[in-house]
Each structure stands twice: as structure tokens, then as C-alpha cells.
Design a protein around this motif. Structure first.
Motif, PDB file in Angstrom:
ATOM      1  N   GLN A  71       0.827  -1.208   0.000  1.00  0.00           N
ATOM      2  CA  GLN A  71       0.000   0.000   0.000  1.00  0.00           C
ATOM      3  C   GLN A  71       0.865   1.263   0.000  1.00  0.00           C
ATOM      4  N   CYS A  72       1.917   1.291   0.791  1.00  0.00           N
ATOM      5  CA  CYS A  72       2.810   2.453   0.812  1.00  0.00           C
ATOM      6  C   CYS A  72       3.575   2.568  -0.506  1.00  0.00           C
ATOM      7  N   LEU A  73       3.978   1.433  -1.061  1.00  0.00           N
ATOM      8  CA  LEU A  73       4.679   1.428  -2.335  1.00  0.00           C
ATOM      9  C   LEU A  73       3.787   2.008  -3.431  1.00  0.00           C
ATOM     10  N   GLU A  74       2.525   1.592  -3.476  1.00  0.00           N
ATOM     11  CA  GLU A  74       1.577   2.117  -4.464  1.00  0.00           C
ATOM     12  C   GLU A  74       1.348   3.615  -4.277  1.00  0.00           C
ATOM     13  N   ALA A  75       1.257   4.068  -3.031  1.00  0.00           N
ATOM     14  CA  ALA A  75       1.057   5.501  -2.765  1.00  0.00           C
ATOM     15  C   ALA A  75       2.233   6.320  -3.244  1.00  0.00           C
ATOM     16  N   ARG A  76       3.440   5.835  -3.017  1.00  0.00           N
ATOM     17  CA  ARG A  76       4.646   6.544  -3.485  1.00  0.00           C
ATOM     18  C   ARG A  76       4.678   6.615  -5.009  1.00  0.00           C
TER      19      ARG A  76
END
Length: 83
Positions: A71-76
């Protein structure tokens, strides 16, 4: 409020816990919790206004992984930043 006891993985890059398996339920023993074994059998249907959701998981970290969670990877990536 009853709670799920779960196993999961922590991403070292962001510290987020990702649940992988629910292993048990911690019963709160409250008559006002519909999920509890102590909930009154007569309290049913639309008239029941008792709690019907689990509280925060009791988290058991079984593994860690480097980097960010998905989820954090996708947000970045959505912000145009590199992982």
C-alpha cells in the motif's frame, strides 16, 4: 469488544503490519457485544443494538520484510516518487 488474534508480517520500511491469518478470537465476555459468547441469546434481530464489530487486532508478528508494504509502495508510485 471482542478482538481477533492474528499472525502477520511487518514491513521494515514503513512499519506497517499486514495480517496474514486470523488464528483465534479473544472473547471480551461482554453481554453488550454480539460477537461474545456472553451475549444474551434473547437479544437478536433488528432490535439488537449491541456492538457487532471486532476491536483492533492483537497482532503477532511472524515475519518481517525489507522495504515498504504494498500500500505504501503504491502511494509513493502514485505521487511519482521512487520506491
Amino acid at each position: 469488544m471482542c478482538r481477533q488474534i492474528s499472525d502477520g508480517c511487518v514491513s521494515r520500511g514503513c512499519g506497517h503490519y499486514i495480517q496474514t491469518t486470523v488464528v483465534a478470537i479473544a472473547d471480551c465476555q461482554s453481554r453488550q457485544c454480539r460477537l461474545s459468547s456472553s451475549h444474551a441469546p434473547s437479544c437478536r434481530g433488528p432490535a439488537c443494538r449491541c456492538n457487532q464489530t471486532y476491536g483492533p487486532d492483537i497482532e503477532r508478528t511472524t515475519s518481517t520484510k525489507p522495504g515498504l508494504c504494498d500500500q505504501c509502495l503504491e502511494a509513493r508510485m502514485a505521487q511519482g516518487l521512487h520506491a
